[in-house]
Scaffold this active site. Sequence first.
Site, PDB file in Angstrom:
ATOM      1  N   THR A  93      -1.812  -7.394  -1.366  1.00  0.00           N
ATOM      2  CA  THR A  93      -0.508  -6.691  -1.433  1.00  0.00           C
ATOM      3  C   THR A  93       0.639  -7.942  -1.552  1.00  0.00           C
ATOM      4  O   THR A  93       0.176  -9.221  -1.334  1.00  0.00           O
ATOM      5  CB  THR A  93       0.105  -6.077  -0.070  1.00  0.00           C
ATOM      6  N   ILE A 113       0.857  -1.194   0.071  1.00  0.00           N
ATOM      7  CA  ILE A 113      -0.013  -0.229  -0.255  1.00  0.00           C
ATOM      8  C   ILE A 113       0.764   1.250   0.025  1.00  0.00           C
ATOM      9  O   ILE A 113       0.758   2.340  -0.740  1.00  0.00           O
ATOM     10  CB  ILE A 113      -0.969  -0.092   1.345  1.00  0.00           C
ATOM     11  N   SER A 144      -6.634   0.189   9.844  1.00  0.00           N
ATOM     12  CA  SER A 144      -7.223  -1.166   9.516  1.00  0.00           C
ATOM     13  C   SER A 144      -8.636  -1.198   9.941  1.00  0.00           C
ATOM     14  O   SER A 144      -9.061  -0.849  10.810  1.00  0.00           O
ATOM     15  CB  SER A 144      -6.375  -2.320  10.258  1.00  0.00           C
ATOM     16  N   LYS A 168      -4.325  -0.411  16.156  1.00  0.00           N
ATOM     17  CA  LYS A 168      -5.025   0.539  15.043  1.00  0.00           C
ATOM     18  C   LYS A 168      -6.030   1.030  15.675  1.00  0.00           C
ATOM     19  O   LYS A 168      -6.472   2.262  15.152  1.00  0.00           O
ATOM     20  CB  LYS A 168      -5.380  -0.529  14.135  1.00  0.00           C
ATOM     21  N   VAL A 216      -6.675  -6.282   1.545  1.00  0.00           N
ATOM     22  CA  VAL A 216      -5.947  -5.745   0.244  1.00  0.00           C
ATOM     23  C   VAL A 216      -4.955  -6.944  -0.128  1.00  0.00           C
ATOM     24  O   VAL A 216      -4.256  -7.434   0.522  1.00  0.00           O
ATOM     25  CB  VAL A 216      -5.107  -4.493   0.598  1.00  0.00           C
ATOM     26  N   TYR A 227      -2.397  -6.508  17.246  1.00  0.00           N
ATOM     27  CA  TYR A 227      -2.452  -5.550  16.297  1.00  0.00           C
ATOM     28  C   TYR A 227      -3.782  -4.560  16.186  1.00  0.00           C
ATOM     29  O   TYR A 227      -3.561  -3.303  15.966  1.00  0.00           O
ATOM     30  CB  TYR A 227      -2.582  -6.416  15.022  1.00  0.00           C
ATOM     31  N   LEU A 235      11.953   2.097  12.430  1.00  0.00           N
ATOM     32  CA  LEU A 235      11.111   3.083  13.044  1.00  0.00           C
ATOM     33  C   LEU A 235      11.291   3.180  14.402  1.00  0.00           C
ATOM     34  O   LEU A 235      10.819   3.966  15.116  1.00  0.00           O
ATOM     35  CB  LEU A 235       9.691   3.099  12.655  1.00  0.00           C
TER      36      LEU A 235
END
Length: 266
Positions: free
Chosen positions: A188, A18, A139, A156, A186, A152, A62
């Site tokens: 990906t 994405i 998400s 989000k 999606v 997760y 990150l």
Amino acid sequence: MSRLQNKVIIVTGSVTGIGKAIAKRCVAEGAKVIIHGLEQDLGEQTVVELGAENATLVIKDLADEAAPQLLVDAAVKAFGKLDAVVNNAAQVGTGNIQTTDGAWFRRMLEINCVVPYLIIRAALPHLSATHGSIINIGSVNAYSGEPNLMPYSVSKGALMTLTRNLGDTLMRENGVRVNQINPGWVLTENEAKRKREHGLREDWYADLPKVYAPAGRILWPDEIAACAAWLLADECGPISGQVFDLEQHPFIGRNPPKDASTIPSK
């Protein structure tokens, strides 16, 4: 003139999936981009595809405290200003109350919510000057989440609250818009790889049950990127603090399949 002409945009996690689709759409609309990721080879390939005059690569974990300021400095050094940030990079993985220890939960929250906040904080002086825009990529799992995506999903959900909070505050105080896109399922590169690792055939996405994909297919990264381009453009107007769920069925309140264990990851 393209609607993102001369805008400078940071897109984290943009060497695949994405994030890469958003970066490509931004350049196609006239923007300059900071490409970010962990894979040097994929990053260099992405820059070649976009053109060195349009993209600068930053390879950085990150989790490193220096990462947010490094990204901002790279944008200003390369292109002279900063108009927008797309917080797309995320820690993805499974977990439930039996399998998720404190370290894994904290990692999810750190990468998926705290780091986007720190990037926004580092970018804010520049975004204030350009009356810029921020997109957080979340998400549809943010609303509750699949059984084995607990940490997760929680991360989000936290990101969604951050978006709504800053979308109000930064618009009023700095003229900076903050919105969120919550993609559904999606197709990906990483999603295709995960499903193959789970033992599914190469073209597993070709004939999905209608309960998961009423249209007969799942979403494409380019379709997420199309929404992102509009949110980043001036034509979006003053819209801020909003969450856009990009899925092909009503995610909340929809009757679940009888065998909930077959619900695919997103």
